[in-house]
Design an enzyme around this catalytic site. Sequence first.
Site, PDB file in Angstrom:
ATOM      1  N   HIS A 104     -34.401  74.540 -35.797  1.00 49.49           N
ATOM      2  CA  HIS A 104     -33.241  73.879 -36.387  1.00 49.49           C
ATOM      3  C   HIS A 104     -31.845  74.413 -35.655  1.00 49.49           C
ATOM      4  CE1 HIS A 104     -35.706  72.951 -39.839  1.00 49.49           C
ATOM      5  NE2 HIS A 104     -35.810  74.242 -40.142  1.00 49.49           N
ATOM      6  N   LYS A 114     -43.058  70.891 -39.577  1.00 51.07           N
ATOM      7  CA  LYS A 114     -42.972  71.883 -38.802  1.00 51.07           C
ATOM      8  C   LYS A 114     -43.978  73.065 -39.506  1.00 51.07           C
ATOM      9  CE  LYS A 114     -40.033  75.021 -40.152  1.00 51.07           C
ATOM     10  NZ  LYS A 114     -39.386  76.002 -40.673  1.00 51.07           N
ATOM     11  N   LYS A 141     -31.882  85.143 -43.732  1.00 52.27           N
ATOM     12  CA  LYS A 141     -31.948  84.728 -45.153  1.00 52.27           C
ATOM     13  C   LYS A 141     -31.248  86.063 -45.873  1.00 52.27           C
ATOM     14  CE  LYS A 141     -36.094  82.025 -45.321  1.00 52.27           C
ATOM     15  NZ  LYS A 141     -35.703  80.840 -45.789  1.00 52.27           N
ATOM     16  N   ARG A 178     -57.946  68.506 -50.185  1.00 51.16           N
ATOM     17  CA  ARG A 178     -59.286  68.974 -50.341  1.00 51.16           C
ATOM     18  C   ARG A 178     -59.511  68.748 -51.804  1.00 51.16           C
ATOM     19  NH1 ARG A 178     -58.505  74.485 -47.596  1.00 51.16           N
ATOM     20  NH2 ARG A 178     -56.875  74.129 -49.142  1.00 51.16           N
ATOM     21  N   ASP A 199     -38.928  80.497 -37.839  1.00 49.69           N
ATOM     22  CA  ASP A 199     -38.645  79.463 -38.904  1.00 49.69           C
ATOM     23  C   ASP A 199     -37.239  78.784 -38.625  1.00 49.69           C
ATOM     24  OD1 ASP A 199     -39.451  78.575 -41.308  1.00 49.69           O
ATOM     25  OD2 ASP A 199     -37.750  80.008 -42.204  1.00 49.69           O
ATOM     26  N   LYS A 209     -29.949  65.418 -41.530  1.00 52.76           N
ATOM     27  CA  LYS A 209     -28.626  65.731 -42.381  1.00 52.76           C
ATOM     28  C   LYS A 209     -27.668  64.674 -41.633  1.00 52.76           C
ATOM     29  CE  LYS A 209     -30.051  70.391 -43.350  1.00 52.76           C
ATOM     30  NZ  LYS A 209     -30.338  70.602 -44.889  1.00 52.76           N
ATOM     31  N   GLU A 227     -28.498  81.425 -45.080  1.00 47.06           N
ATOM     32  CA  GLU A 227     -29.019  81.205 -46.480  1.00 47.06           C
ATOM     33  C   GLU A 227     -28.695  82.321 -47.341  1.00 47.06           C
ATOM     34  OE1 GLU A 227     -32.760  78.647 -46.299  1.00 47.06           O
ATOM     35  OE2 GLU A 227     -33.047  80.112 -44.723  1.00 47.06           O
ATOM     36  N   ASP A 236     -37.914  67.779 -37.452  1.00 50.98           N
ATOM     37  CA  ASP A 236     -36.966  68.875 -37.795  1.00 50.98           C
ATOM     38  C   ASP A 236     -35.910  68.170 -38.765  1.00 50.98           C
ATOM     39  OD1 ASP A 236     -34.825  70.451 -37.724  1.00 50.98           O
ATOM     40  OD2 ASP A 236     -35.324  71.219 -35.910  1.00 50.98           O
ATOM     41  N   HIS A 237     -36.141  68.590 -39.952  1.00 51.53           N
ATOM     42  CA  HIS A 237     -35.475  67.952 -40.862  1.00 51.53           C
ATOM     43  C   HIS A 237     -33.962  68.153 -40.906  1.00 51.53           C
ATOM     44  CE1 HIS A 237     -35.217  71.548 -43.128  1.00 51.53           C
ATOM     45  NE2 HIS A 237     -34.224  71.320 -43.893  1.00 51.53           N
TER      46      HIS A 237
END
Length: 517
Positions: free
Chosen positions: A266, A174, A366, A65, A261, A208, A242, A203-204
Amino acid sequence: MIQESSEDRHPFLKGLSKHRGAPPTVVVIFGASGDLTARKLVPAIFNLGIDNLLPGEFHLIGYGRKPIEDEAFREMMDAAIEEFSRRPLNKEIWERVRQNMTYHAGGYDEAEAFASLAARINKIEADLGRDMQRMFYISTPPSVFEPIIKNIGSSGMAQAHVHTKLASKVVVEKPFGHDLESARDLNKAINGVFEEPQVYRIDHYLGKETVQDLLVQRFGNSIFEPLWNREYIDCVQITVAESLGVGSRGGYYDSSGALRDMIQNHTMQLVALTAMEPPVSLDPESIRDEKVKVIRAIQPLELKAGGGDVVRARYTNGLVKGEPVKGYLEESGIPKDSTTETYAAMRLAINNWRWQGVPFYIRSGKRMARRASEIAIQFKRPPGILFSEGDKFNVAANTMVISIQPDEGVTIVMNSKIPGLETRTQPVKMHFRYSTTFGSNTPEAYERLILDAMVGDSTLFIRGDETEASWKLVTPVLKHWEACGEHGLQDYAAGSWGPLASERLLWERRHQWRRSG
Ligand code: NDP
Ligand code: BG6
């Protein structure tokens, strides 16, 4: 002596792709002024260029935008390469990508802007004198996924070229929906415009290296498969931890939480790859069929306010790697009355011939003690007849640990005799480390995924029914938590391994979490 020119080293420079043969391609990134484009997508494209894996005819159009001039967009991407590329700037290669990079300003629900985008692509094709594959990469917040897809459809850009049959593709980032119903709606909207083989749901984690290697470890070796079942395996523990907090993504994260998330996508992919049956072949549909089958075999979770198969928690302030950090409720953008979980753990029961009675414990959070993602296969203990006497024998359960990150590799824990004149035992570890064997500069997940989407290999992407199967499992949990509000939401100190309550999930079956890493 014949001098090797830079064109010989990089045939991409003279318009040839040596390896996997993606057709001439125009990639349109929606949301191109965003974080993901700068941090991952454009650096991945540049690195594919270095590896000579881009098609000879390659154009990139950023869409968004904000009105941005072409040259200003290129300069933004120069900075992105400088800061985020896996490998340093190679001016020749980057210039080749850069000169075919433009920006198209428009709203995501503005039909005229999509019509002018289509005209722009037609012009590129007319100038080149050939058809190009159109790959639409949707990298915006999910609220505009559907209007983008509808407008791609109504502007005619999803259709295959009449003569060359080059099809269009859509890559969807995602989060793919926020519950079962919205995932179904999104699938419906996508499938109203694209056929399923044209759709690449990202889905990254599947990009991997270590996650891809899981299939090789399981089905490329004959020593593991005979043991990979309820006869020999006591439990499976999957951790995706994480050490980072929510950072600047508070607004997004608070409407999502750990279950949406990380677990639904994942972590569930790791479960599927660990537990699936051998596919009949390596073609994408065979692999995805097996993944869907096993996700469907997971039993509905038992949900109770103070127990059952699930635990959720939120971090309070604490120390991460010795540094004091804030609690979740003090992070910027988080409402004081938030009940969003930053940690979720579950005990899964897979009701099929291979896994009946073997709990799969999964957790993700996290601000945990450290970054560590791993799959630990814990085998049953040997009969305690021989090495069981007193403290001379420290016998551990054999464990195979597939470490996804950061120390990619496989470790096998076994028991060994301690050298000496009497027989004493101790658990020891056999390590395989990717970095030692193969070096550490492996491709980023997005390099592999963008390349696969361009060449049309959907193995590492999520199929529509797969995403719905996974949402079907977690949606009742989300509803239950919503109904419970604060009740049952645990605390854990930042820098710890999560709440005590998650130990209960394992204690109830006489297990305990492995200390990861
Ligand atoms: P951003 O928040 O940076 O948004 C990308 C672009 O979308 C913005 O530059 C903006 O461009 C447009 N945009 C932002 N907010 C809105 C809105 N409310 N309505 C319409 N357009 C908006 O997102 P990211 O780049 O971080 O992520 C893109 C996608 O990738 C998301 O779906 C995200 O979930 C996913 N993702 C991101 C990861 C990351 O590390 N960033 C990791 C994994 C997935 P403009 O104003 O010009 O239209
Ligand atoms: C993303 C999540 O999908 O994955 C983030 O939205 C998370 O919250 C990230 O931090 C983790 O990815 P990786 O590759 O760093 O493990």
